[in-house]
Design a protein around this motif. Structure first.
Motif, PDB file in Angstrom:
ATOM      1  N   GLY A  26     -15.243  13.292  44.416  1.00 58.73           N
ATOM      2  CA  GLY A  26     -14.059  12.445  44.304  1.00 58.73           C
ATOM      3  C   GLY A  26     -14.241  11.209  45.171  1.00 58.73           C
ATOM      4  O   GLY A  26     -15.184  11.128  45.965  1.00 58.73           O
ATOM      5  N   VAL A  27     -13.327  10.257  45.029  1.00 60.95           N
ATOM      6  CA  VAL A  27     -13.415   8.983  45.747  1.00 60.95           C
ATOM      7  C   VAL A  27     -12.103   8.733  46.487  1.00 60.95           C
ATOM      8  O   VAL A  27     -11.028   8.952  45.929  1.00 60.95           O
ATOM      9  CB  VAL A  27     -13.652   7.805  44.759  1.00 60.95           C
ATOM     10  N   ILE A  28     -12.217   8.276  47.721  1.00 65.78           N
ATOM     11  CA  ILE A  28     -11.061   7.757  48.442  1.00 65.78           C
ATOM     12  C   ILE A  28     -11.319   6.266  48.610  1.00 65.78           C
ATOM     13  O   ILE A  28     -12.291   5.861  49.240  1.00 65.78           O
ATOM     14  CB  ILE A  28     -10.863   8.446  49.795  1.00 65.78           C
ATOM     15  N   PHE A  29     -10.469   5.464  47.993  1.00 65.55           N
ATOM     16  CA  PHE A  29     -10.618   4.013  47.995  1.00 65.55           C
ATOM     17  C   PHE A  29      -9.510   3.433  48.864  1.00 65.55           C
ATOM     18  O   PHE A  29      -8.328   3.629  48.568  1.00 65.55           O
ATOM     19  CB  PHE A  29     -10.520   3.475  46.561  1.00 65.55           C
ATOM     20  N   CYS A  30      -9.899   2.750  49.926  1.00 67.47           N
ATOM     21  CA  CYS A  30      -8.914   2.185  50.860  1.00 67.47           C
ATOM     22  C   CYS A  30      -8.725   0.697  50.594  1.00 67.47           C
ATOM     23  O   CYS A  30      -9.695  -0.034  50.407  1.00 67.47           O
ATOM     24  CB  CYS A  30      -9.376   2.383  52.299  1.00 67.47           C
ATOM     25  N   VAL A  31      -7.462   0.299  50.599  1.00 63.85           N
ATOM     26  CA  VAL A  31      -7.104  -1.098  50.377  1.00 63.85           C
ATOM     27  C   VAL A  31      -6.268  -1.563  51.563  1.00 63.85           C
ATOM     28  O   VAL A  31      -5.365  -0.853  52.004  1.00 63.85           O
ATOM     29  CB  VAL A  31      -6.270  -1.254  49.081  1.00 63.85           C
ATOM     30  N   ASP A  32      -6.581  -2.746  52.075  1.00 66.33           N
ATOM     31  CA  ASP A  32      -5.767  -3.347  53.123  1.00 66.33           C
ATOM     32  C   ASP A  32      -4.538  -3.932  52.444  1.00 66.33           C
ATOM     33  O   ASP A  32      -4.581  -5.024  51.885  1.00 66.33           O
ATOM     34  CB  ASP A  32      -6.567  -4.425  53.856  1.00 66.33           C
ATOM     35  N   ALA A  33      -3.442  -3.178  52.489  1.00 63.64           N
ATOM     36  CA  ALA A  33      -2.220  -3.591  51.792  1.00 63.64           C
ATOM     37  C   ALA A  33      -1.532  -4.772  52.458  1.00 63.64           C
ATOM     38  O   ALA A  33      -0.595  -5.341  51.904  1.00 63.64           O
ATOM     39  CB  ALA A  33      -1.253  -2.409  51.699  1.00 63.64           C
ATOM     40  N   SER A  34      -2.022  -5.168  53.635  1.00 66.19           N
ATOM     41  CA  SER A  34      -1.419  -6.317  54.317  1.00 66.19           C
ATOM     42  C   SER A  34      -2.150  -7.623  54.015  1.00 66.19           C
ATOM     43  O   SER A  34      -1.681  -8.688  54.375  1.00 66.19           O
ATOM     44  CB  SER A  34      -1.418  -6.082  55.836  1.00 66.19           C
TER      45      SER A  34
END
Length: 163
Positions: free
Chosen positions: A16-24
């Motif tokens: 599986g993949v955990i994709f992190c996005v800087d929501a700021s």
């Protein structure tokens, strides 16, 4: 770019993949969308669960999970993709954001549901990669041996001319 160029080399090893996005950082959302699309479209990732962590929720003016999902073009009705709002920063004496724990638990559950097929798929992908690596090594070894042979023949030819 940096480490992103290496991501695809690990795709055959993952469940599986955990994709992190800087929501700021709304200025980099297009870049995040591009990278997410590349990851999600990769043959070795398709059909595997993806958790998207919309990080930095502790900062002002950050995007919500729905806004990030929309910006990334994520199908929020998919059983394989789930979006979580997170804050990875843990203040001294604080605890881990419960949404991170929830996201990890979701990922574990999503992988567990598919484990028989995912396990076989990952095993097969790893075997394919190892076979490809063996072929590349054999080709390199053959090229080195041919070059050494050619150099030896050239040296022997020069020796004959001197004699």
């Amino acid at each position: 770019a940096g480490i992103r160029t290496y991501w695809s080399t690990y795709f055959d090893d993952i469940h599986g993949v955990i994709f992190c996005v800087d929501a700021s950082d709304q200025d980099r959302l297009e870049e995040s969308k591009k990278h997410f699309a590349e990851v999600a479209a990769a043959e070795k990732v398709q059909g595997k669960p993806i958790a998207i962590f919309c990080n930095k929720q502790d900062l002002k003016n950050c995007l919500s999970a729905a806004e990030v999902a929309l910006a990334l073009g994520v199908d929020v009705d998919s059983d394989l993709v789930k979006v979580f709002t997170t804050t990875a920063l843990v203040k001294e004496g604080g605890s881990i954001d419960p949404n991170i724990i929830e996201g990890m638990a979701w990922m574990c559950g999503a992988v567990d549901k598919q484990m028989p097929s995912l396990g076989e798929r990952v095993k097969s992908d790893i075997e394919s990669r190892k076979e490809a690596e063996k072929k590349i090594k054999a080709e390199k070894r053959r090229a080195v041996e041919e070059r050494k042979k050619a150099e030896a023949e050239k040296a022997a030819s020069k020796q004959e001319i001197k004699s």
